[in-house]
Design an enzyme around this catalytic site. Structure first.
Site, PDB file in Angstrom:
ATOM      1  N   SER A 143      75.861  25.235   6.269  1.00 22.79           N
ATOM      2  CA  SER A 143      77.779  24.844   6.172  1.00 22.79           C
ATOM      3  C   SER A 143      77.508  24.193   7.925  1.00 22.79           C
ATOM      4  O   SER A 143      78.733  24.276   8.537  1.00 22.79           O
ATOM      5  CB  SER A 143      78.814  25.427   5.970  1.00 22.79           C
ATOM      6  N   GLU A 195      31.491  54.414  51.946  1.00 19.16           N
ATOM      7  CA  GLU A 195      30.591  53.761  51.942  1.00 19.16           C
ATOM      8  C   GLU A 195      30.185  53.035  53.030  1.00 19.16           C
ATOM      9  O   GLU A 195      28.449  51.790  52.903  1.00 19.16           O
ATOM     10  CB  GLU A 195      31.582  52.306  51.975  1.00 19.16           C
TER      11      GLU A 195
END
Length: 811
Positions: free
Chosen positions: A461, A86
């Site tokens: 229940s 780069e």
């Protein structure tokens, strides 16, 4: 001579024009330039990560995969590769490379278009942090000016650190550390020279040079970078040749959860968004939940195995699809579209033999499935009916069937199918409400509907203990006699008659409350509620954390017809397990920022004398638990937790635990005796037509509720109950969770008496009374002796006469 003077003056004029242009641009644009100081405190976007209480990754949320890295941790080889690719003059220029700019200008003059920007790394930092990707002269000039400012105020090392952490490198990877994890599954510090060069080649064009999607071009770019490094003297000939010889070996890696808890992860994500909004996804928060990984794994397995067992009892519904006459490649492509569902793998039958079948799996292999694992697969006719037993594999499948298999611990395959029923499991710490395990369904991939906290179903229940608790606090005792006899309720206005009945349609006459609970006698529960009054009972039950609006204002409440979630039921049950205190369930134990600094540490109201919850160590920027930073003196001083509100007499909670232990010892939960523990208490629940199956139970360590049923309510089958579907799941989880743990039942409080009681009257038994039994009482509720027995069979301290059996109007 005149020509030479003209040339000199022309050069001077052009130079002055350039200086004036640059100066003018600077004067014009400088007021709009952002402050470079902002780069020193920049916070890159980091995803939200959710962990178990023991530091294992559960999930990661966020568009950007990023793990920032300090300059000191960047490998020198990577720095050399990046600069070679780069900006090889990075160490010498002041933000702008005139040679690169002239080259870009020449390309512009030749083609009339901007071919390359001539950008240095510093200019790319300026663009990535402050500017858009627009290609224009004004943006380029702004980029140059910013680069010059950045170079004046930041060191080269700081600039490079910003760059490598910001750049996009494909597949949602931002920064070199994230890229190393995505492409190689390792830290950037552990990569070879060849791999480092491959990543260094990505900033120029993450798609074009991507080692996953374009391995050929990625190799060309890598080799070019290696050549540049060699020519620049960064690597010697031997390393250069060795790196060139390496293949492009990248493969796709993602942050794989270390523990499967997708419903937990989604709950944590939603809570974080509620706290921090969209910043939750970008600010690098690390969330530590209250869920230990081992308990979650146990819960996952218990629920999935329980649903599969239920499903196989009701037969085989056939393959998911039939794909006969296709090529192996076509089958493999079809399998790639199918995902795992609750750990069950898709497979296609390729061969049917007498001893079993061969299937093509997503691994690309043909693997065997034994006939023994297929013998369960009787044809499904309806919920209550099955076809004949298969005699051979050909009776079950044929070539081309898309089926499901379950991989066993020894890597063998078991023939299964995706269950059509669903289930949810919630396990809480009764001392402070911490969620210890949570599963919201068989497969989050199949349905992200979290039944543990979203599905409101009738608990049947399993709701009765709240009615019995109210009775114990309203003059009844565990030995009080209530008549288990037929009763009819008439609505004169609607001409409706309600004739509630017990499950087996039998009646036992006068029965003790303890026995009525473990035998789950519906008519006793209704009589209790009727005697206490609906409004008074609703007010009492609200204490357990239930919303009054969810509770029916009629006697059906006694049968569990309220619409409640498993989380609500489990939360209510914690009061029985912790001695009568109300706790609130919570999931997030700790929130750390990206640097591992705590932003929040949970400090919930806690039952007095309970063990203080451990504060988990922080999680650092790389998502790793840091035990070195977890020294107690480094953690913020947390105040002592508030005392959890008392909602129940601790003696009532203790007697309820004793009665619920009998449900397991001699009632509808007897299967749980197989766990071989004496500290378990619980209650089954089954609604009309067996549309819902429940079991809630506990010891002093965990309160766990399990629900099972269909998302669209329908019968689970005429022989399916809370004890056959939900209870086995509960047993599997609790058995594993409590393995090797000592018995831990709630301690007996002061003010409890144990007396021998006459079974026929509920009174204190005289010496020599046959069949007398021992019962627990609050000291003020001890029954009178037999010689004080009033005429009749009325229960002591009870407003109901025991022989009451006449029809009563409900409205």
């Amino acid at each position: 001579m005149r020509l030479l003077k003209f040339f000199c003056w022309s050069v001077i004029a052009v130079f002055c024009a350039l200086v004036l242009s640059v100066s003018g641009a600077f004067l014009y644009l400088s007021p709009t330039l952002p402050s470079v100081d902002a780069l020193r405190s920049i916070e890159l976007q980091i995803p939200l990560r959710v962990y178990s209480s023991d530091g294992k990754l559960i999930a990661e949320f966020g568009e950007m995969r990023r793990s920032p890295i300090a300059f000191a941790d960047i490998p020198a080889d990577f720095t050399s590769a990046l600069l070679a690719a780069e900006d090889d003059n990075f160490a010498n220029h002041y933000g702008v490379d005139l040679t690169s700019l002239m080259r870009a200008a020449t390309q512009l003059l030749k083609t009339g278009q901007i071919q390359s920007g001539g950008s240095t790394i510093t200019m790319q930092v300026a663009k990535n942090f402050f500017l858009t990707s627009e290609r224009s002269f004004s943006r380029k000039i702004t980029e140059i000016l910013l680069a010059l400012q950045i170079e004046r105020e930041l060191s080269k090392n700081e600039i490079l650190e910003l760059y490598v952490n910001k750049i996009y490198l494909g597949h949602r990877a931002y920064g070199i550390e994230a890229a190393a994890q995505v492409y190689y599954g390792k830290s950037i510090r552990d990569l070879s020279l060849s791999q480092l060069a491959t990543i260094a080649g990505l900033p120029k064009a993450p798609s074009a040079f991507n080692p996953l999607t374009n391995p050929t071009r990625a190799k060309e770019r890598r080799d070019w970078i290696l050549g540049r490094m060699h020519r620049l003297g960064r690597i010697d000939q031997a390393r250069y040749e060795a790196a060139l010889a390496e293949p492009v070996d990248a493969s796709y890696h993602v942050a794989t959860p270390e523990v499967s808890a997708p419903y937990v992860a989604e709950m944590a994500r939603a809570e974080m968004v509620g706290r921090y909004g969209s910043d939750a996804y970008t600010q690098g928060f690390n969330v530590t939940t209250t869920v230990p990984s081992d308990l979650q794994v146990m819960a996952n397995k218990a629920l999935r195995d329980g649903l599969i067992d239920y499903d196989q009892r009701h037969g085989y519904r056939g393959p998911e699809s039939r794909l006969p006459g296709m090529t192996r490649e076509t089958w493999q492509a079809e399998l790639s579209k199918q995902g795992l569902r609750g750990g069950l793998e898709p497979a296609i039958v390729t061969q049917v033999e007498k001893s079993g079948i061969l299937v093509l799996t997503r691994r690309g292999n043909e693997e065997a499935v034994s006939w023994d694992s297929m013998k369960w697969a009787r044809p499904f006719l309806n919920t209550n009916s099955l076809g004949p037993r298969p005699q051979q594999p050909a009776d079950v499948v044929q070539v081309g069937d898309l089926i499901r298999v379950q991989r066993q611990d020894d890597d063998s395959l078991r023939f299964v199918q995706l269950p059509s029923a669903q289930s949810a499991l919630v396990s809480l710490d009764p001392q402070n409400g911490a969620i210890r395990a949570l599963v919201g369904g068989f497969s989050f991939e199949q349905s992200n509907y979290n039944r543990a906290v979203q599905a409101k179903r009738q608990p049947g229940s399993s709701f009765k203990p709240f009615i019995y608790s109210a009775a114990l606090d309203n003059g009844y005792t565990a030995s009080s006699l209530v008549n288990d006899a037929p009763i009819v309720f008439v609505d004169d206005y609607m001409d409706q008659v309600w004739r509630p009945k017990n499950d087996n349609n039998t009646f036992l006459g006068p029965i003790r409350l303890r026995e009525a609970l473990y035998k789950s006698r519906n008519l006793v529960s209704i009589r209790l509620l009727q005697a206490m009054g609906i409004e008074n009972t609703l007010s009492y039950i609200e204490r357990f954390g239930f919303n009054r609006q969810d509770l029916p204002r009629n006697l059906s409440l006694a049968l569990g017809t309220a619409n409640l979630t498993p989380m609500e039921i489990a939360t209510g049950w914690t009061a029985f397990a912790n001695g009568g205190h109300k706790v609130q369930p919570y999931l997030i134990q700790r929130i750390d920022n990206r640097h591992g600094d705590p932003l929040f540490i949970a400090n919930p109201p806690t039952v007095p004398n309970a063990a203080k919850p451990e504060v988990p160590p922080p999680v650092n920027e790389e998502g790793v638990m840091s035990t070195a930073e977890a020294a107690p003196e480094q953690l913020p001083d947390a105040p002592e937790p508030a005392t959890a509100e008392r909602i129940l007499d601790e003696r009532t909670a203790y007697i309820m635990t004793s009665m619920l232990q009998d449900v397991i010892k001699r009632g509808t939960g007897r299967r749980a005796m197989a766990l071989g523990r004496t500290d378990l208490a619980g209650k089954t629940g089954t609604t009309n037509e067996s549309k819902d199956s429940w079991f809630s139970g506990y010891n002093a360590d965990y309160v766990t509720t399990v629900w099972a049923g269909f998302d669209q309510p329908e019968s689970l089958g005429r022989n399916e109950y809370g004890g056959t579907v939900a209870l086995p799941i509960w047993m599997s989880y609790m058995g594993a969770a409590l393995k090797d743990k000592p018995s831990h039942a709630p301690a007996e409080p002061d003010g409890i008496l144990t007396l021998r009681v006459d079974p026929h009257s509920g009174r204190a038994a005289a010496p020599g009374t046959p069949d007398a039994y021992f019962e627990l009482f609050k000291s003020e509720d001890s029954p009178p002796p037999m010689n004080e027995l009033d005429p009749g069979m009325g229960a002591p301290n009870s407003p109901l006469p025991a022989d009451e059996s006449a029809p009563i109007d409900l409205f």
